[in-house]
Design an enzyme around this catalytic site. Structure first.
Site, PDB file in Angstrom:
ATOM      1  N   CYS A   3       0.865  -1.191   0.000  1.00 40.65           N
ATOM      2  CA  CYS A   3       0.000   0.000   0.000  1.00 40.65           C
ATOM      3  C   CYS A   3       0.898   1.236   0.000  1.00 40.65           C
ATOM      4  CB  CYS A   3      -0.966  -0.026   1.182  1.00 40.65           C
ATOM      5  SG  CYS A   3      -0.178  -0.052   2.803  1.00 40.65           S
ATOM      6  N   ASN A   6       2.260   1.485   4.372  1.00 41.23           N
ATOM      7  CA  ASN A   6       2.614   0.210   5.026  1.00 41.23           C
ATOM      8  C   ASN A   6       2.343   0.251   6.535  1.00 41.23           C
ATOM      9  OD1 ASN A   6       5.535  -1.873   5.611  1.00 41.23           O
ATOM     10  ND2 ASN A   6       3.516  -2.525   5.027  1.00 41.23           N
ATOM     11  N   CYS A   8      -1.394   0.601   7.389  1.00 43.97           N
ATOM     12  CA  CYS A   8      -2.833   0.292   7.507  1.00 43.97           C
ATOM     13  C   CYS A   8      -3.215  -0.943   6.680  1.00 43.97           C
ATOM     14  CB  CYS A   8      -3.693   1.474   7.077  1.00 43.97           C
ATOM     15  SG  CYS A   8      -3.421   2.971   8.059  1.00 43.97           S
ATOM     16  N   ARG A   9      -3.363  -0.769   5.362  1.00 43.49           N
ATOM     17  CA  ARG A   9      -3.932  -1.853   4.544  1.00 43.49           C
ATOM     18  C   ARG A   9      -3.001  -3.039   4.351  1.00 43.49           C
ATOM     19  NH1 ARG A   9      -5.271   2.092  -0.258  1.00 43.49           N
ATOM     20  NH2 ARG A   9      -3.363   2.974   0.646  1.00 43.49           N
ATOM     21  N   SER A  10      -1.760  -2.780   3.895  1.00 43.16           N
ATOM     22  CA  SER A  10      -0.910  -3.942   3.556  1.00 43.16           C
ATOM     23  C   SER A  10      -0.471  -4.773   4.773  1.00 43.16           C
ATOM     24  CB  SER A  10       0.290  -3.527   2.691  1.00 43.16           C
ATOM     25  OG  SER A  10       1.128  -2.631   3.357  1.00 43.16           O
ATOM     26  N   ASP A 120      -8.377   3.752   1.078  1.00 42.30           N
ATOM     27  CA  ASP A 120      -7.382   4.169   2.073  1.00 42.30           C
ATOM     28  C   ASP A 120      -8.120   4.624   3.339  1.00 42.30           C
ATOM     29  OD1 ASP A 120      -5.405   5.348   3.537  1.00 42.30           O
ATOM     30  OD2 ASP A 120      -4.557   6.479   1.866  1.00 42.30           O
TER      31      ASP A 120
HETATM   32  P1  4NP Z   1      -1.821   2.698   4.104  1.00 43.40           P
HETATM   33  O1  4NP Z   1      -2.496   4.026   4.711  1.00 43.40           O
HETATM   34  O2  4NP Z   1      -1.264   3.090   2.753  1.00 43.40           O
HETATM   35  O3  4NP Z   1      -2.959   1.746   4.003  1.00 43.40           O
HETATM   36  O4  4NP Z   1      -0.752   2.283   5.089  1.00 43.40           O
HETATM   37  C1  4NP Z   1      -1.826   5.239   4.769  1.00 43.40           C
HETATM   38  C2  4NP Z   1      -0.970   5.492   5.842  1.00 43.40           C
HETATM   39  C3  4NP Z   1      -0.310   6.688   5.917  1.00 43.40           C
HETATM   40  C4  4NP Z   1      -0.487   7.651   4.934  1.00 43.40           C
HETATM   41  C5  4NP Z   1      -1.335   7.384   3.873  1.00 43.40           C
HETATM   42  C6  4NP Z   1      -1.997   6.178   3.785  1.00 43.40           C
HETATM   43  N1  4NP Z   1       0.175   8.898   5.022  1.00 43.40           N
HETATM   44  O5  4NP Z   1      -0.070   9.760   4.171  1.00 43.40           O
HETATM   45  O6  4NP Z   1       1.020   9.077   5.909  1.00 43.40           O
END
Ligand code: 4NP
Length: 153
Positions: A3, A6, A8-10, A120
């Site tokens: 993602c 790294n 939340c989703r992945s 997201d």
């Molecule tokens: P992820 O979620 O891609 O599912 O881990 C996010 C975590 C942090 C951010 C964006 C998406 N950020 O902009 O810091």
């Protein structure tokens, strides 16, 4: 499982897949996760991700963020992107067709060729994390079934 951050989703996708493989006694598959960005390299999973995992009996406390690298193309047969942006970021790093073919959008396992993203949840709340869990749980069921019956994933 890849993602953006790294955190939340992945990490959730990785933890769900590992649990499902373990439950089916499938021991020959290695699973990891990464982010296309380095924003959260070395960080723990988002606390909402950890809480959502715990609700479903999944412990994400040992997760630490890392950035996707070209070496992942050598290490892994399949690279699942969580959304279209991650997908194209990863694809741009592929150095040949064989590497490019490894990259897939994870929800296409659930709804083939629909190109749906795992939304997201970063700016969302508990319900958004729960929705992410539900989508990834269904997609991982399909991935495990394919692995189990040795279909080409
Ligand atoms: P992820 O979620 O891609 O599912 O881990 C996010 C975590 C942090 C951010 C964006 C998406 N950020 O902009 O810091």
């Amino acid at each position: 499982m890849v993602c953006l951050g790294n955190i939340c989703r992945s990490p959730m996708a990785k933890a769900i897949l590992i649990k499902k493989l373990y439950d089916k006694n499938i021991t020959w598959v290695e699973v990891d996760s990464a982010g296309t960005s380095d924003y959260h390299a070395g960080s723990k999973a988002d606390h909402r991700t950890m809480e959502s995992g715990l609700k479903h009996g999944i412990d994400l406390s040992s997760h630490r963020g890392r950035q996707f690298s070209q070496r992942d193309f050598e290490m892994f047969d399949l690279i699942y992107a969580m959304d279209n942006e991650n997908y194209s970021d990863i694809l741009h790093q592929a150095s040949n067709d064989e590497e490019a073919k490894k990259v897939k959008l994870i929800l296409n396992e659930l709804s083939p060729v629909s190109n749906m993203p795992v939304p997201d949840p970063w700016f969302g709340g508990e319900q958004d994390f729960e929705k992410v869990f539900t989508l990834l749980d269904k997609a991982c069921d399909i991935i495990v079934n394919k692995i189990q019956f040795e279909e080409k994933v």
